[in-house]
Design an enzyme around this catalytic site. Sequence first.
Site, PDB file in Angstrom:
ATOM      1  NE  ARG A  33     -41.223 -43.575  38.451  1.00 14.61           N
ATOM      2  CZ  ARG A  33     -42.352 -43.838  37.855  1.00 14.61           C
ATOM      3  NH1 ARG A  33     -42.462 -43.655  36.572  1.00 14.61           N
ATOM      4  NH2 ARG A  33     -43.370 -44.295  38.536  1.00 14.61           N
ATOM      5  CD  GLU A  34     -32.059 -44.502  38.772  1.00 15.44           C
ATOM      6  OE1 GLU A  34     -31.423 -45.512  39.068  1.00 15.44           O
ATOM      7  OE2 GLU A  34     -31.637 -43.641  37.981  1.00 15.44           O
ATOM      8  CD  GLU A 170     -49.659 -22.377  36.916  1.00 14.94           C
ATOM      9  OE1 GLU A 170     -48.443 -22.092  36.868  1.00 14.94           O
ATOM     10  OE2 GLU A 170     -50.384 -22.129  37.883  1.00 14.94           O
ATOM     11  CE  LYS A 172     -42.013 -29.753  38.893  1.00 16.29           C
ATOM     12  NZ  LYS A 172     -40.659 -29.481  38.408  1.00 16.29           N
ATOM     13  NE  ARG A 193     -36.108 -24.413  45.517  1.00 15.73           N
ATOM     14  CZ  ARG A 193     -36.448 -25.577  44.996  1.00 15.73           C
ATOM     15  NH1 ARG A 193     -37.653 -25.742  44.501  1.00 15.73           N
ATOM     16  NH2 ARG A 193     -35.595 -26.580  44.936  1.00 15.73           N
ATOM     17  CD  GLU A 231     -38.983 -23.369  37.192  1.00 14.43           C
ATOM     18  OE1 GLU A 231     -39.554 -22.787  38.134  1.00 14.43           O
ATOM     19  OE2 GLU A 231     -38.316 -24.408  37.329  1.00 14.43           O
ATOM     20  CB  CYS A 468      -1.215 -42.746  17.462  1.00 14.66           C
ATOM     21  SG  CYS A 468      -1.431 -41.893  19.025  1.00 14.66           S
ATOM     22  CB  CYS A 524      -4.644 -39.629  22.316  1.00 16.77           C
ATOM     23  SG  CYS A 524      -3.246 -39.646  21.163  1.00 16.77           S
TER      24      CYS A 524
END
Length: 778
Positions: A33-34, A170, A172, A193, A231, A468, A524
Amino acid sequence: MTDVAQQIQRLAAEIHDHDRRYYVEASPTISDREYDALLEQLRRLEADHPDLVASDSPTQRIGGEPLDAFRAVEHTQRMYSIDNSYEAEELTNWARRCYEAVDPQIVAIDSELKELEDRETGLKGKRDDAARQQREALNARRAELRAARDNRLDAAQREGYPIAGGYCAEPKVDGVAASLRYEAGRFVLGVTRGDGVRGDDITQNLRTLRSVPLALQGSASDIGVIEVRGEVYMPQPEFERVNRELVSAGDEPLVNPRNGTAGALKRLDPAITARNGLRLVVHGRGAIDPGVVESQSALLERCRAWGLPTNPLAERCATTHALLEYIERFEQKKQSLDYGVDGVVVKVDRFDLQERLGFTSRFPRWCLAYKYATEQAPTELLAIDWQMGKTGKLTPRAKMTPVFVAGTTVQHATLHNVGEMSRKDVRIGDTVLIEKAGEIIPQVVKVLDPDRPGRSDPVVPPRVCPWCDTPVVIEHDQRRLQEIEGWPRRVQREQELAAKQGREPEPPAEPPPVSILDESGRYCPNPACPAQLKERLWHFASRGQMDIDGLGEKVIEQLLQAGLVRSYGDLFRLHERRADLVKLERMGQKKVDNLLAGIEAAKGRGLARVLAALGIRHIGSTASTVLARQYGSLDALLAASVSELESFQTDGAESGIGPEIARSIFEYLHSERGVAILEDLRELGIVLSEEKPAVAARSGPLLGKTLVVTGTLAGYSRNEAHARIEAAGGKPGSSLSKATDYLVAGEKAGSKLAKAAQLGVPVLNEAQFEALLAGGEP
Ligand SMILES: NC(=O)c1ccc[n+]([C@@H]2O[C@H](COP(=O)([O-])OP(=O)(O)OC[C@H]3O[C@@H](n4cnc5c(N)ncnc54)[C@H](O)[C@@H]3O)[C@@H](O)[C@H]2O)c1
Ligand SMILES: [Zn+2]
């Protein structure tokens, strides 16, 4: 440069960066969305300043790029992206645009309006009476037409824009787009694609998917070209299985199924692709011989008849009311599906109408993706703590005020690593937005109040291990390191090129040095670190590994605290410390008996389980099983060279142990520490060999039968075929003899076919083999 030009350039660069992360590296750092909001912002700016639109602007092209490692293939018809919407209103606006372009009455009105306009232009400058009269008549007619048009549209809106032939809705499916070409019914080419014009040839990888038919059924063999688009996706249970294996091998888990799919399709070894349980669903067309199908819904029906998988949840909808109802209904249903769905795709059903609507530079006008927003919620960040992994990796984790999101209460979210944490500038006391998308682990999306006064200072990551005190080792993003390292070479190359072309060189800008923002991991390095030891023992004792009854997380902590265990070997010496064990809190005689019996039983699990249990990087249950089967014993494995490990074949096929895995196991086995651990285990009587496949099932359709597999099978690697034979009670053989019951022959079967004929051994193709496995006649 103007401010706007600069802004456009910055936005374009930012989006380009996100595209690379999303499509090429399969590890996005912002939500969809961003991302869509950034793209919209750019589109608006460009709309106001059309002169500033660059030809390579993200608004003008589709995000992916073909990869160097694969053969690039030009698409016969471009593969487009799909326009997005998150609101019902946008969907009805889209439907209105479609309706206006294809409704016969509106089209007739519009063409008459256009005609009137032309006539009006012809009257320009004429001032006589006749002209005035004509102009009046023209205006009257125009008003009439406009009213009729408005009426027609109002009625259409009430009815839900009932386009001729209706719409198709349909799910997605959240995966990776692919184009599959069948000629005379045979699968000949599969392509990603890519950038929409050219993609990668992934035919070999696609052949390994069970849902991709290699030959179509029915009428398809009479049709020259059938190109479908679909897909490829990773079902949720496969995603969880793959992640369990990755985690147990000490590798990073996949972020989500879509990234996992993209990654698996990019593997150069199809055997590895095959292991990811990918599936295909067909949802569109590329080039198809004319006259074969006339609409989206007919296409889906034909595909089913040809044996191509389509989504059974696709529905024809007459109006937008029906579309919105479908979308609403589906939002509930999608929770119960075993694959990820991020929305609903709606299309104008009739192909002739689709063609009339055409395309923009990125999208078909006849198609729209309605996306469900990922569930997000704000909450307060209370603390950041550091979690130790069994390889020593320290991962920052956000502790938050509990919040309900996507069906569960969440109070921890991963921050992945210090680089990520710094890029998001997450600080204690911040209000953060968290989300659970396809991921299992909740993520911090961003800080909501970064400008709040009195914000606390950035969290200082530990310089020494919190358990440690050993100084930590810091790793940086590999790509950034290469970029920096390769810079002088790039400058030199440009200078040489410029000299050759007789122009001023334009050397690339020096990349900034690595900083905390590029940090990819903090470790570590102390192998005796108690926190790591706890993680390692926990892994060692768990289900898929040594499966030690009675040795849970709490007990491990107690044993470490009491100093009773410092290594794997110490577990097997615990029987000498019975008296100390009984003294532990909440232990008692009976529990100690159970624990010691559990440990004793684990001694005989065999080499594969031991290798998986040691937490060697990249060695999970799959790799360890392949290695143990091939070599049979630790000593044989120790004698193997790296190149042998990476290239051995299991019965003529790739083993799936690539260079990375080979190097990792070799280094471990020959390191001082690895040697010490394994010698200790050997002396304690842990079984370090593996019985060869004689561990056959005692029932199944192939009971008592010996099958030899040769050539390349489409659906499985050699190992998988052997595993299937064993699971069905049969015995996989490597050489043909009179005692062989069947020869299973894939592509490029070679000399074994002739030998089978000589010996009279029946030969099965892959379909017959599958029928046999399923308990039927071949
Ligand atoms: N978060 C990030 O950093 C980032 C970066 C780049 C892109 N993105 C996201 O990806 C989107 C663009 O990606 P995209 O171009 O792949 O578009 P998309 O994923 O939004 O939709 C297009 C694709 O949907 C697929 N699809 C699935 N089911 C389908 C069906 N039933 N019918 C037709 N197509 C179907 C097709 O493969 C098609 O290529 C952006 O809008 C954004 O949401 C995110
Ligand atoms: Zn430590």
